[in-house]
Scaffold this motif. Structure first.
Motif, short mmCIF file in Angstrom:
data_model
loop_
_atom_site.label_atom_id
_atom_site.label_comp_id
_atom_site.label_asym_id
_atom_site.label_seq_id
_atom_site.Cartn_x
_atom_site.Cartn_y
_atom_site.Cartn_z
N ILE A 1 9.86 0.67 -2.47
CA ILE A 1 10.30 -0.02 -2.48
C ILE A 1 9.73 -0.63 -3.20
CG2 ILE A 1 10.33 -1.55 -0.62
CD1 ILE A 1 9.97 1.59 1.64
N LEU A 2 10.96 -1.86 -3.15
CA LEU A 2 10.63 -3.16 -4.45
C LEU A 2 10.24 -4.00 -4.07
CD1 LEU A 2 10.23 -3.73 -7.84
CD2 LEU A 2 12.28 -3.69 -7.54
N SER B 1 5.50 -1.46 -6.68
CA SER B 1 6.81 -0.85 -5.98
C SER B 1 5.79 0.11 -5.19
CB SER B 1 7.55 -0.16 -7.34
OG SER B 1 8.87 -0.85 -7.74
N THR B 2 6.37 0.76 -4.05
CA THR B 2 5.41 1.28 -3.42
C THR B 2 6.13 3.05 -2.84
OG1 THR B 2 4.22 -0.76 -1.80
CG2 THR B 2 3.81 1.75 -1.56
N SER B 3 5.48 3.48 -3.07
CA SER B 3 5.97 4.89 -2.25
C SER B 3 5.23 5.31 -1.37
CB SER B 3 5.72 6.07 -2.69
OG SER B 3 6.38 7.36 -3.37
N ALA C 1 -5.66 2.67 4.15
CA ALA C 1 -4.39 3.24 3.63
C ALA C 1 -3.82 2.36 3.27
CB ALA C 1 -3.87 3.72 5.29
N ASN C 2 -3.54 0.83 3.33
CA ASN C 2 -2.28 -0.46 3.42
C ASN C 2 -2.70 -1.04 2.62
OD1 ASN C 2 0.37 1.22 4.70
ND2 ASN C 2 -0.94 1.11 6.55
N LYS C 3 -3.35 -1.58 2.38
CA LYS C 3 -5.02 -2.82 1.04
C LYS C 3 -4.13 -2.62 -0.20
CE LYS C 3 -8.51 -5.85 0.50
NZ LYS C 3 -10.12 -6.49 0.73
N VAL C 4 -4.27 -3.42 -1.08
CA VAL C 4 -3.32 -3.46 -2.56
C VAL C 4 -3.36 -4.63 -3.14
CG1 VAL C 4 -1.13 -3.41 -1.80
CG2 VAL C 4 -2.02 -2.40 -4.57
N CYS C 5 -4.84 -5.05 -4.21
CA CYS C 5 -4.83 -5.76 -4.60
C CYS C 5 -4.10 -6.07 -6.32
CB CYS C 5 -6.42 -6.83 -4.80
SG CYS C 5 -6.77 -6.40 -3.15
N SER D 1 -2.17 -7.84 -0.46
CA SER D 1 -1.58 -7.38 0.89
C SER D 1 -2.50 -6.59 1.29
CB SER D 1 -0.83 -6.39 -0.29
OG SER D 1 0.55 -6.26 1.08
N TYR D 2 -2.11 -6.33 2.57
CA TYR D 2 -3.01 -5.54 3.62
C TYR D 2 -1.85 -4.64 4.89
CZ TYR D 2 -6.54 -8.07 3.66
OH TYR D 2 -7.93 -8.64 2.46
N ASP D 3 -0.58 -4.88 4.12
CA ASP D 3 0.68 -3.82 5.07
C ASP D 3 1.41 -3.32 3.40
OD1 ASP D 3 1.97 -5.77 2.94
OD2 ASP D 3 3.30 -6.52 5.22
N GLY D 4 0.29 -2.48 2.66
CA GLY D 4 1.23 -1.98 1.99
C GLY D 4 1.97 -2.07 0.99
N GLY D 5 1.58 -3.37 0.53
CA GLY D 5 2.51 -4.30 -0.60
C GLY D 5 3.50 -4.87 -0.64
N THR D 6 3.75 -5.06 0.93
CA THR D 6 5.55 -5.69 1.44
C THR D 6 5.73 -6.52 1.39
OG1 THR D 6 5.57 -3.75 3.01
CG2 THR D 6 6.73 -5.65 3.30
#
Length: 642
Positions: free
Chosen positions: A200-201, A190-192, A221-225, A242-247
């Motif tokens: 957003i889930l 889930s990203t805020s 700003a938007n990478k998450v692993c 992910s390079y789009d904020g977890g989308t």
């Protein structure tokens, strides 16, 4: 607020008596698939603990968070502590992180989802005043907004905060948890994008099914692993980014490299994931066996601590041994080996053998290691569930659950009711110096009595403390905030007893030390030494990458002193560099300037993965100079999407 009495202890050498654990092979594959968290047990040999100058004694204040899914208006928007009695919750196994401005974010899972069978999802909180108050955020994983909201996820929560602002002017917040409906089907992220006001889930944070014990970390700003065990692939350890904020999570790599395939086949226990925002390296910690010959060893445990390192943004990993105990019966696969990275790029691994807590450190980006060095001392004769937070250059905080009980025979699962567990806090301000000293203090009262089961959902004993908790240090103050689980009935203004419906009590004096009283607490540091003891006017970070087959060197310098920096000179492995700084000098106290160059001296032979020394010398307005030398690793420019 309630303040506890805290004991300051210097760490000296103590002896340890090894005890044997059940065979790692004795746990069947079926049980491994069913477990929501991994298991292993037991003990080790004597090491030389740290001994050097000590930080000053910290002080803490403790209070309970809001987040009671059984009571209307007891959750979202409630700020704790307060005098309204609404600061009560039913959560456990929490995590915590800090953003670059010093805001803290915490998450925790509803224990009734794990133990009691009722899934209420994951709770999250935010503090904007250095941990002195936390406000409950909208539930990240819930799909209904009522008092008892249904959630398809909630197990094994973890949280991450981006180190760079997004286009909305906020740091992305990421909350990860395991699917509970159906169990282990995937990892939910889930990203805020708005500071925790909404989430957003994404229910597909993992690409391999049958997942367990995920961890999450962020970069840019938007990478998450996300890392996780994939039981369907014989317990491989995957890292997906992910390079789009977890989308979307499109990039996947196995943390076990081609030279160490024997880590799989149920030979390992996962640790947490860490990303270094300065150089974009990714670190995945785990414990395992030591070599391929031990695959068939029925008596071998996870006696080796490992780190998987990616220098290409998570496209591939290389596995390095951190410490291999020659006693193959010793197990470090306890919840959980823990990796953290300080602002100078030094890496720390903290681990325990079900008796004592140790750490190793690397100043070479995980390629070579020093240690182990023992952290805990009497009265914490047993230390389990480590977590760490690092800042500065060599500044390290470590927390764990500790008790004075240790008989050399029983594992913590079978400790008697005379064993009282507390949150312990240790600090070392020179942690990259071999033999440096930790102070040790308690940060809470007793949070549990008796046995602490470490076998996940296969536990037959008490699992009220679940499997881990956490600490984060503020990058602006250096003060620590600890989030932990407590199953004691207190019923004070700061820790009210939890109720499920109006006028109907659940946590009572008769049910203390029981899951009905389990809740998430905060211990906020209010005094003592912090991880920000400034010794320089300059705080520098270096990012050295190969981008499009060409070198790119970025250096960021912050003025942490009280004088202007009038000029900066830089050398790379002894070779002078000509650089342009933005904004241009002078750099006033509190300001930051950055430079990027592709002009590297031709005499330097660059090899990806090699380490080079960068020396930054600042001339101050009074004519004095201040110099720092940092290691810089030459990486492939996958980074945050280059």
């Amino acid at each position: 607020m309630r303040n506890n009495d805290y004991l300051s202890i210097d760490v000296d050498e103590i002896s340890m008596k090894p005890i044997l654990e059940p065979s790692r092979k004795a746990t069947t594959i079926l049980l491994s698939i069913l477990m929501l968290t991994s298991t292993a047990a037991i003990v080790g040999t004597a090491f030389h603990p740290a001994n050097a100058s000590s930080p000053s004694t910290p002080t803490f204040t403790n209070y309970e968070l809001a987040g009671n899914p059984f009571r209307h208006s007891f959750s979202v928007g409630v700020t704790c502590p307060n005098g309204a009695g609404t600061c009560q919750n039913t959560e456990g196994e929490p995590a915590i992180r800090a953003d670059p401005t010093g805001n803290f974010y915490g998450s925790s899972e509803n224990v009734f989802c794990v133990i009691g069978g009722l899934c209420g999802g994951t709770f999250a909180w935010k503090s904007t005043d250095n941990g002195n108050h936390f406000t409950t955020l909208p539930l990240p994983d819930s799909v209904s907004s009522g008092s008892v909201g249904f959630s398809p996820a909630g197990g094994d929560t973890d949280i991450a905060v981006a180190p760079v602002l997004n286009t909305n002017g906020h740091y992305n917040i990421y909350v990860a948890s395991l699917a509970t409906t159906p169990p282990l089907a995937n990892v939910y992220v889930s990203t805020s994008h708005d500071g925790g006001a909404s989430f957003i889930l994404n229910p597909t944070g993992a690409t391999i099914p049958v997942d367990d014990r995920e961890w999450i970390a962020a970069d840019g700003a938007n990478k998450v692993c996300v890392s996780y065990h994939a039981y369907a692939t014989t317990n491989n350890l995957f890292v997906t980014c992910s390079y789009d904020g977890g989308t979307t999570f499109a990039q996947v790599a196995n943390a076990f490299d081609a030279n160490h395939p024997w880590h799989a086949a149920y030979q390992n226990e996962i640790g947490n994931l860490a990303l270094d925002p300065s150089n974009h390296l990714i670190y995945q910690s785990f414990s395992s066996i030591a070599n391929a010959g031990e695959v068939s060893c029925l008596g071998c445990s996870t006696h080796a601590v490992w780190i998987a390192v990616s220098i290409d943004g998570g496209l591939s990993f290389t596995d390095y041994p951190v410490y291999i105990n020659p006693n193959t019966a010793v197990g470090y696969g306890h919840q959980f080996v823990n990796v953290s990275v300080d602002q100078a790029g030094n890496v720390y691994l903290v681990y325990n053998d079900d008796h004592n807590m140790f750490y190793s450190f690397s100043t070479t980006f995980g390629q070579t290691w020093s240690g182990p060095y023992q952290i805990n001392k009497t009265p914490s004769n047993t230390a389990i569930f480590p977590w760490s937070s690092a800042l500065g250059n060599g500044a390290l905080d470590v927390v764990w659950y500790g008790t004075s009980y240790y008989d050399g025979v029983n594992t913590p699962d079978n400790y008697p009711m005379t064993a009282g567990w507390q949150v312990y806090f240790a600090q070392n301000l020179a942690a990259t110096t071999p033999g440096s000293k930790f102070t040790q203090n308690t940060a809470s009262g007793v949070v549990h009595y008796g046995g602490v089961c470490e076998a996940g959902v296969t536990c037959t004993g008490n699992r009220d403390l679940l499997d881990d908790f956490g600490i984060a240090a503020s990058p602006t103050t250096g003060l620590a905030t600890i989030i932990y689980t407590n199953d004691q009935y207190l019923n004070t203004a700061l820790e009210p007893a939890t109720t499920r419906t109006s006028g109907s009590g659940v946590c009572t004096q008769a049910l203390t030390n029981n899951v009905d009283c389990s809740h998430t607490d905060i211990a906020v540091q209010t005094g003592g030494s912090t991880l920000l003891i400034a010794k320089h006017h300059v705080k520098a970070s270096v990012d050295f990458e190969q981008v499009n087959q060409a070198p790119s060197l970025t250096i960021q310098v912050s003025n942490t002193g009280d004088q202007a920096i009038t000029s900066l000179s830089t050398q790379l492995s002894g070779q002078p560099l000509t650089l342009s700084w933005n904004p241009s000098l002078p750099t006033q106290p509190g300001q930051t300037t950055t430079t990027t160059t592709t002009s590297i001296p031709l005499v330097l032979v660059l090899t990806v993965g090699s380490i080079y020394q960068a020396t930054i010398t600042a001339t101050l307005s009074d004519g004095s100079t201040d110099s720092q030398t940092l290691n810089a690793i030459y990486t492939l420019g996958a980074g945050i999407g280059l």
